[in-house]
Write an enzyme that holds these catalytic residues in place. Structure first.
Site, mmCIF file in Angstrom:
data_model
loop_
_atom_site.group_PDB
_atom_site.id
_atom_site.type_symbol
_atom_site.label_atom_id
_atom_site.label_comp_id
_atom_site.label_asym_id
_atom_site.label_seq_id
_atom_site.Cartn_x
_atom_site.Cartn_y
_atom_site.Cartn_z
ATOM 1 N N GLU A 163 24.613 48.490 14.394
ATOM 2 C CA GLU A 163 23.310 47.816 14.293
ATOM 3 C C GLU A 163 23.332 46.365 14.776
ATOM 4 O O GLU A 163 22.981 45.448 14.042
ATOM 5 C CB GLU A 163 22.801 47.914 12.853
ATOM 6 N N GLU A 268 23.700 60.033 10.490
ATOM 7 C CA GLU A 268 22.871 59.578 9.359
ATOM 8 C C GLU A 268 21.536 60.338 9.289
ATOM 9 O O GLU A 268 20.478 59.753 9.040
ATOM 10 C CB GLU A 268 22.653 58.070 9.432
#
Length: 375
Positions: A163, A268
């Site tokens: 991220e 995820e």
């Protein structure tokens, strides 16, 4: 005297016992996700400490039956494995590796470099004062050398950086970025490759379906490759909702990553069925709302209608993933069952969510086998 018909055909006792034993051993094969998708991609799941140690009742049987890849949800993040300078905690990591060997599973380490769940000491000389670039680089490399080095050959792949970009494609202004600049990603990948050249190395992010973000990620990854930095794949986090993003948008992300020359992983994966206080997507942990009855409509249980929507959403997603199974190497669910999902507390704390295939009793929800097999 002649024997009667029934007497002639009485089987010896030992033969009867052998026949009964043979029938008792012929149990029907249990249905398994990893078997269902064995010719397509690995089926993975994120696990916590109680699940890798076998403390959570019923979780172990699900792991053995359904999954051939494991990722730690939190146990190998910096705050857990390296909470203080000079002190490491490997209890979870060692149990994670042991469970992976028991399952003969593909293990993914998550994550070496992230802006969340990092202790303050990593970035600060004293409160509020950032350290210099040389010291931060040393701490980064020491961390990777120690963690990756301990599990070299046991953990098969790493989410090296997590991220690093905002949704508009700009760099996220984390402490990593503010001190080391854009080069911190190259430093992390170089060090991970040096310590374990046989492990697969990934970049992982949410909302990769957004064109601006995906463009920035791929430009970064391709630029590093030109510099000789190894990046094997891009993990596109699958934090989806019941009706968004569209399949076309997700498909374009798969195609773009593949065409850029990188392996594709759906990481995820979960499907949020609950309403949100604000119109945003993704998985930014900095977004948080207080507990509220308004945003917790199914605290007493999901309705059949919503459960049917969930089944249809997963069916359509896996139809897409199977369509591109030549590009996708792994699909990993973010949690074993509804009760262990992070979406019970994000973005609204204390909610009751139902985002996964298995319910809180660890039972597969009705309709999923039929949905997967009708593809």
């Amino acid at each position: 005297m002649l024997a009667t018909y029934s007497q002639k055909f009485i089987l010896p006792t030992y033969l009867v016992m052998l026949i009964l034993l043979n029938f008792s051993c012929q149990k029907p094969k249990l249905e398994s996700l990893k078997d269902e998708f064995s010719s397509d991609f690995r089926i993975g799941v994120a696990v916590n400490g109680r699940q890798v140690t076998g403390e959570e009742e019923g979780a172990d049987s699900l792991l053995h039956l359904h999954f051939n890849s494991l990722t730690p949800e939190n146990g190998l993040k910096w705050s857990r494995v390296h909470p203080e300078e000079g002190r490491y905690s490997f209890e979870f990591g060692d149990a994670f590796v042991a469970k992976g060997k028991e399952l003969e599973a593909f293990l993914v380490g998550h994550t070496l470099v992230w802006h969340q769940q990092v202790p303050d000491w990593v970035f600060q000389v004293q409160e509020g004062q950032l350290i210099d670039a040389e010291l931060l680089q040393t701490r980064l490399e020491n961390h990777i050398e120690t963690v990756v080095g301990r599990y070299k050959g046991d953990i098969h792949a790493w989410d090296v950086v997590n991220e690093a970009f905002e949704d508009d494609g700009t760099w996220r202004k984390t402490s990593w970025y503010l001190v080391l600049g854009e080069d911190y990603i190259a430093q992390a990948f170089r060090k991970a490759n040096q310590i374990d050249p046989n492990a697969e190395l990934y970049y992982n992010d949410y909302n990769v379906w957004k064109p601006e973000k995906r463009k920035a990620i791929l430009e970064m990854a391709q630029a590093l490759r030109k510099q000789g930095v190894r990046i094997d794949g891009i993990g596109m986090q699958g934090h989806y909702r019941l009706d968004f993003p569209s399949l076309d948008i997700i498909e374009q992300a798969i195609l773009d990553i593949h065409e850029a020359g990188f392996d594709v992983m759906v990481t995820e994966l979960d499907v949020d069925i609950l309403p949100r206080p604000s119109d945003f997507d993704g998985a930014d942990l900095e977004i948080s709302f207080a507990e509220s009855e308004r945003w917790n409509p199914f605290k007493d249980g999901i309705t059949p209608e919503k459960e049917e929507e969930l089944v249809r959403r997963y069916q359509s997603l896996f139809q897409l993933f199977r369509k591109h199974s030549d590009k996708i190497s792994r699909v990993t669910f973010w949690g074993v069952h509804d009760g262990s999902s992070w979406l019970n507390n994000w973005p609204v704390r204390g909610r009751t969510n139902f985002p996964l295939l298995f319910d809180r009793n660890k039972r597969l929800k009705p309709g999923f086998w039929e949905a997967f097999r009708s593809e």
